[in-house]
Design an enzyme around this catalytic site. Structure first.
Site, mmCIF file in Angstrom:
data_model
loop_
_atom_site.group_PDB
_atom_site.id
_atom_site.type_symbol
_atom_site.label_atom_id
_atom_site.label_comp_id
_atom_site.label_asym_id
_atom_site.label_seq_id
_atom_site.Cartn_x
_atom_site.Cartn_y
_atom_site.Cartn_z
ATOM 1 N N SER A 10 0.823 -1.215 0.000
ATOM 2 C CA SER A 10 0.000 0.000 0.000
ATOM 3 C C SER A 10 0.850 1.256 0.000
ATOM 4 C CB SER A 10 -0.911 -0.022 1.232
ATOM 5 O OG SER A 10 -0.115 -0.181 2.393
ATOM 6 N N GLY A 11 2.051 1.171 -0.622
ATOM 7 C CA GLY A 11 2.879 2.368 -0.790
ATOM 8 C C GLY A 11 2.523 3.055 -2.098
ATOM 9 N N TRP A 42 8.141 7.397 4.429
ATOM 10 C CA TRP A 42 9.393 7.851 5.039
ATOM 11 C C TRP A 42 10.230 8.728 4.107
ATOM 12 C CZ3 TRP A 42 12.227 4.013 8.725
ATOM 13 C CH2 TRP A 42 11.303 3.419 9.593
ATOM 14 N N GLY A 46 12.242 14.057 -2.109
ATOM 15 C CA GLY A 46 11.233 14.463 -3.068
ATOM 16 C C GLY A 46 11.149 13.571 -4.282
ATOM 17 N N GLU A 110 19.660 17.512 -5.593
ATOM 18 C CA GLU A 110 20.261 16.381 -4.888
ATOM 19 C C GLU A 110 21.446 15.859 -5.691
ATOM 20 O OE1 GLU A 110 16.529 14.664 -2.283
ATOM 21 O OE2 GLU A 110 16.878 13.747 -4.202
ATOM 22 N N ASP A 213 9.976 -9.421 0.675
ATOM 23 C CA ASP A 213 8.973 -10.489 0.538
ATOM 24 C C ASP A 213 8.562 -10.709 -0.921
ATOM 25 O OD1 ASP A 213 9.177 -10.179 3.240
ATOM 26 O OD2 ASP A 213 7.054 -9.861 3.625
ATOM 27 N N HIS A 234 22.889 4.815 1.517
ATOM 28 C CA HIS A 234 22.755 6.279 1.554
ATOM 29 C C HIS A 234 23.918 6.821 2.369
ATOM 30 C CE1 HIS A 234 21.112 10.270 2.058
ATOM 31 N NE2 HIS A 234 20.096 9.963 1.281
ATOM 32 N N ARG A 281 25.416 8.941 -5.046
ATOM 33 C CA ARG A 281 25.461 8.320 -3.721
ATOM 34 C C ARG A 281 26.553 7.284 -3.518
ATOM 35 N NH1 ARG A 281 19.157 7.546 -2.670
ATOM 36 N NH2 ARG A 281 18.924 9.784 -2.492
ATOM 37 N N HIS A 342 19.979 1.686 1.972
ATOM 38 C CA HIS A 342 18.872 2.622 1.739
ATOM 39 C C HIS A 342 17.882 2.147 0.686
ATOM 40 C CE1 HIS A 342 16.860 6.492 1.515
ATOM 41 N NE2 HIS A 342 17.144 6.613 0.222
ATOM 42 N N ARG A 377 20.781 3.881 -8.160
ATOM 43 C CA ARG A 377 19.630 4.765 -8.414
ATOM 44 C C ARG A 377 19.987 6.226 -8.184
ATOM 45 N NH1 ARG A 377 15.651 7.085 -4.990
ATOM 46 N NH2 ARG A 377 16.456 5.955 -3.191
ATOM 47 N N SER A 382 12.982 7.177 -7.345
ATOM 48 C CA SER A 382 12.281 5.970 -6.925
ATOM 49 C C SER A 382 10.771 6.162 -6.819
ATOM 50 C CB SER A 382 12.834 5.488 -5.586
ATOM 51 O OG SER A 382 11.999 4.499 -5.076
HETATM 52 P P1 FAD Z 1 6.695 0.746 0.034
HETATM 53 O O1 FAD Z 1 6.238 2.160 0.069
HETATM 54 O O2 FAD Z 1 7.891 0.359 0.757
HETATM 55 O O3 FAD Z 1 5.463 -0.138 0.384
HETATM 56 C C1 FAD Z 1 5.601 -1.532 0.544
HETATM 57 C C2 FAD Z 1 4.258 -2.085 0.901
HETATM 58 O O4 FAD Z 1 4.282 -3.504 0.765
HETATM 59 C C3 FAD Z 1 3.821 -1.820 2.332
HETATM 60 O O5 FAD Z 1 2.451 -1.498 2.347
HETATM 61 C C4 FAD Z 1 4.035 -3.153 3.026
HETATM 62 O O6 FAD Z 1 3.174 -3.376 4.115
HETATM 63 C C5 FAD Z 1 3.700 -4.094 1.899
HETATM 64 N N1 FAD Z 1 4.246 -5.434 2.037
HETATM 65 C C6 FAD Z 1 5.529 -5.836 1.995
HETATM 66 N N2 FAD Z 1 5.617 -7.161 2.149
HETATM 67 C C7 FAD Z 1 4.360 -7.629 2.291
HETATM 68 C C8 FAD Z 1 3.787 -8.886 2.514
HETATM 69 N N3 FAD Z 1 4.520 -10.000 2.640
HETATM 70 N N4 FAD Z 1 2.449 -8.984 2.633
HETATM 71 C C9 FAD Z 1 1.650 -7.887 2.536
HETATM 72 N N5 FAD Z 1 2.145 -6.653 2.320
HETATM 73 C C10 FAD Z 1 3.482 -6.523 2.207
HETATM 74 N N6 FAD Z 1 12.657 7.851 -2.938
HETATM 75 C C11 FAD Z 1 12.471 8.983 -3.649
HETATM 76 O O7 FAD Z 1 12.188 8.925 -4.846
HETATM 77 N N7 FAD Z 1 12.588 10.188 -3.032
HETATM 78 C C12 FAD Z 1 12.898 10.322 -1.718
HETATM 79 O O8 FAD Z 1 12.977 11.419 -1.197
HETATM 80 C C13 FAD Z 1 13.116 9.144 -0.964
HETATM 81 N N8 FAD Z 1 13.445 9.209 0.356
HETATM 82 C C14 FAD Z 1 13.549 8.040 1.067
HETATM 83 C C15 FAD Z 1 13.785 8.126 2.440
HETATM 84 C C16 FAD Z 1 13.838 6.959 3.197
HETATM 85 C C17 FAD Z 1 14.088 7.042 4.673
HETATM 86 C C18 FAD Z 1 13.667 5.710 2.570
HETATM 87 C C19 FAD Z 1 13.730 4.445 3.360
HETATM 88 C C20 FAD Z 1 13.457 5.634 1.206
HETATM 89 C C21 FAD Z 1 13.395 6.802 0.456
HETATM 90 N N9 FAD Z 1 13.136 6.758 -0.919
HETATM 91 C C22 FAD Z 1 12.961 7.908 -1.626
HETATM 92 C C23 FAD Z 1 12.832 5.492 -1.566
HETATM 93 C C24 FAD Z 1 11.310 5.351 -1.701
HETATM 94 O O9 FAD Z 1 10.695 5.868 -0.538
HETATM 95 C C25 FAD Z 1 10.911 3.908 -1.868
HETATM 96 O O10 FAD Z 1 11.691 3.282 -2.838
HETATM 97 C C26 FAD Z 1 9.443 3.846 -2.323
HETATM 98 O O11 FAD Z 1 8.634 4.559 -1.422
HETATM 99 C C27 FAD Z 1 8.988 2.411 -2.434
HETATM 100 O O12 FAD Z 1 7.610 2.409 -2.642
HETATM 101 P P2 FAD Z 1 6.857 1.049 -2.910
HETATM 102 O O13 FAD Z 1 5.449 1.414 -3.169
HETATM 103 O O14 FAD Z 1 7.596 0.265 -3.902
HETATM 104 O O15 FAD Z 1 6.975 0.278 -1.528
HETATM 105 C C1 SIN Z 2 16.912 11.630 0.403
HETATM 106 O O1 SIN Z 2 16.063 12.461 0.706
HETATM 107 O O2 SIN Z 2 18.124 11.782 0.543
HETATM 108 C C2 SIN Z 2 16.438 10.353 -0.186
HETATM 109 C C3 SIN Z 2 16.160 10.591 -1.594
HETATM 110 C C4 SIN Z 2 16.070 9.288 -2.294
HETATM 111 O O3 SIN Z 2 16.268 8.234 -1.705
HETATM 112 O O4 SIN Z 2 15.808 9.330 -3.496
#
Ligand code: FAD
Ligand code: SIN
Length: 524
Positions: A10-11, A42, A46, A110, A213, A234, A281, A342, A377, A382
């Site tokens: 749900s991301g 988290w 941006g 960045e 997973d 990171h 990075r 990261h 990356r 992302s």
């Molecule tokens: P996520 O948002 O990680 O969501 C994963 C989902 O899968 C969750 O809902 C979780 O519950 C679910 N899930 C996982 N396994 C299971 C399972 N077995 N069963 C059911 N549900 C499951 N990227 C940028 O572009 N810009 C940024 O500024 C940036 N800053 C960041 C800062 C931090 C601290 C971090 C950690 C990452 C950052 N990133 C950034 C990277 C970016 O946030 C992630 O790559 C991106 O949000 C991933 O999104 P997603 O939808 O793929 O997964």
């Molecule tokens: C950060 O804000 O430094 C994270 C950005 C990213 O992971 O793309």
């Protein structure tokens, strides 16, 4: 339970797919904890998009390819970069309150970006995006949100009442934290949007649930995975004895923050790269790692105290508040930082429509290797990938609905032969062991000898975990541990297979870059 489409995660990737499907299909989105728990919420810095006069799609493409050390798929990079402005516009429509300046979106900078091109909501962009997507999803009657459901395995023809080897996916088995039972969820199409595998490492900025997973489930369902050795570290995670995984956004360096040695105050990055703190990075993380090991330091300093206090507080309000609570006033004091895992650049192989190798199975976001990031990356690409591929997967499904595998009756999970565990300690112990040796042996700088050490250990732990899994009733922790073992093994095998240093994979035994950039492709 049966739905048209099942989305695991749900991301940004999962909810974007759901919102695009909802006008036409009944969708369930499962999350293993609360709906807001993924990495999306988290994100700090941006989202990258070409929005400024003087910037160009070509420049964003080149920056992405340079950061990715040429391992990127140029066609994918061009596609995603071209789709970025429209993706941002849709978030604005959903109400994401991006920072503005003079009537236009404010763009920050960045590492690795040759222009200002990062839209942001101060230093908490991800939270604003996650909230907007959740609000839109909650308003859609066709979307069912199912928190506290931990997906265990994909349902394939092997689980069908009429056994089949066609490889098609028909849904999944999931452990409900509420009922403590394994549920069977079926659908015409399934989307993996499970995020990364950062928690394979001892120190990581990623949330607790980043245990790879989706990668492990897809691998077990016979999908290829690629470039798993490309684990991004990171450069600037807060060093603090109690707060272990707080990121200090790259935008701090983008707005002038300097990396200094705590011993002498020397600004050391210019010694390593002409782009200094704004190098990609991998370069900055390796430089910090080098200085920490050379001088026996615990951390280095990131210093933005030379900028106006008002500017620092306005641009980084969350970091300012958080660190002030820990006794660090970033308008006056340098911030102690260390590199930490990261982002997972590798993952499940997908095409431009988010299709995996298995009919009926799509994937989007950090769980994938789409060809966008290559060997490293570029910052803020992302969330963009999540938005573009979440939508692409949904549109492909809608356009090809009649070609999706038809639903056939499947077997329920048989829990009658297992009992409750009498030694839960095995899980915590094994988890800790994996994360520690992955950090020490498969970290920022690698050697073949250390990788072989890691391989021997993961082989041994795999045997133990497989036996434990066969005998005891599943729990959320056990499901994650089983996946952690799988993914750690994939990372080690990929790292051993790459006989060069490229992007995030740096090995002392093969320090040179080979002429041709080739993906590391693991075939089940
Ligand atoms: P996520 O948002 O990680 O969501 C994963 C989902 O899968 C969750 O809902 C979780 O519950 C679910 N899930 C996982 N396994 C299971 C399972 N077995 N069963 C059911 N549900 C499951 N990227 C940028 O572009 N810009 C940024 O500024 C940036 N800053 C960041 C800062 C931090 C601290 C971090 C950690 C990452 C950052 N990133 C950034 C990277 C970016 O946030 C992630 O790559 C991106 O949000 C991933 O999104 P997603 O939808 O793929 O997964
Ligand atoms: C950060 O804000 O430094 C994270 C950005 C990213 O992971 O793309």
């Amino acid at each position: 339970m049966s739905f048209d489409v099942l989305i695991v995660g749900s991301g940004a990737a999962g909810l974007t797919a759901a919102l695009n499907l909802a006008p036409h299909r009944k969708v369930a989105v499962i999350a293993k904890g609360s709906v807001s728990d993924g990495a999306t919420g988290w994100a700090q810095g941006g989202i990258a998009a070409v929005l400024e006069e003087g910037d160009s799609f070509d420049a964003h493409v080149e920056d992405t390819m340079i950061a990715g050390a040429g391992l990127n798929d140029r066609a994918v990079v061009e596609h995603v970069v071209g789709a970025a402005p429209a993706a941002i516009a849709r978030l604005v429509e959903l109400g994401v309150p991006f920072a503005e300046e003079g009537g236009a979106l404010h763009l920050t900078r960045e590492g690795g970006h040759s222009h200002r091109r990062i839209v942001h909501v101060a230093d908490a962009t991800g939270w604003a995006v996650q909230q907007a997507l959740e609000k839109a999803a909650a308003a859609q009657p066709n979307i069912t949100l199912l928190p506290d459901m931990v997906a265990i395995d994909l349902i394939t023809g092997h689980h069908a009442e009429r056994f089949s080897t066609d490889g098609a996916v028909h849904g999944l088995y999931a452990y409900s934290r509420k009922t403590k039972r394994v549920e069977t969820l079926t659908a015409r199409a399934t989307v993996l949007a499970t995020g990364g595998a950062g928690r394979t490492y001892l120190y990581s900025t990623a949330p607790r649930g980043a245990t790879g997973d989706g990668i492990a489930m897809a691998w077990r369902a016979r999908c290829r995975v690629s470039n798993m050795e490309m684990m991004q570290f990171h450069p600037t995670c807060l060093y603090h004895l109690e707060v272990k995984n707080f990121l200090i956004t790259e935008a701090v360096r983008g707005e002038g923050g300097q990396l200094k040695l705590p011993t002498t105050g020397e600004r050391f990055m210019p010694r390593f790269d002409e782009r200094a703190e704004l190098a990609p990075r991998d370069v900055v993380a390796r430089a910090i790692d080098h200085e920490i090991k050379r001088l026996g330091l615990d951390y280095v300093h990131l210093d933005i105290s030379h900028r106006e206090p008002e500017f620092v507080r306005a641009h980084f309000p969350n970091i300012y508040d958080k660190l002030l609570g820990l006794g660090i006033d970033i308008t006056r004091d340098p911030i102690p930082v260390v590199p930490a895992q990261h982002y997972t650049c590798g993952g499940v192989v997908v095409d431009l429509d988010g299709r995996t190798d298995a009919p009926g199975l799509y994937a989007a976001g950090e769980v994938t290797e789409s060809g966008l990031h290559g060997a490293n990356r570029l910052a803020s690409n992302s969330l963009l990938e999540c938005l573009v591929f979440g939508e692409a997967a949904a549109l492909h499904m809608l356009d090809h609905w009649n070609e999706l595998p038809s639903l056939s009756p499947v077997r329920e999970c048989d829990e009658s032969r297992v009992t409750n565990s009498d030694e839960e300690v095995v899980i915590a112990q094994t988890w800790g062991e994996i994360r520690r040796f992955m950090w020490n042996y498969v970290g920022i700088v690698r050697t073949t000898k250390r990788l072989h050490r890691a391989k021997r250990r993961i082989d041994m732990l795999r045997g133990e975990v497989t036996e434990y899994y066969a005998n005891f009733r599943v729990t959320a922790d056990l499901i994650e541990l089983r996946n952690l073992v799988e993914v750690a093994d994939l990372i080690i095998r990929s790292a051993l297979a790459r006989r060069e240093s490229r992007g995030l994979h740096y090995t002392r035994d093969f320090p040179k870059l080979l002429g041709e950039a080739k993906d590391t492709l693991l075939v089940p």
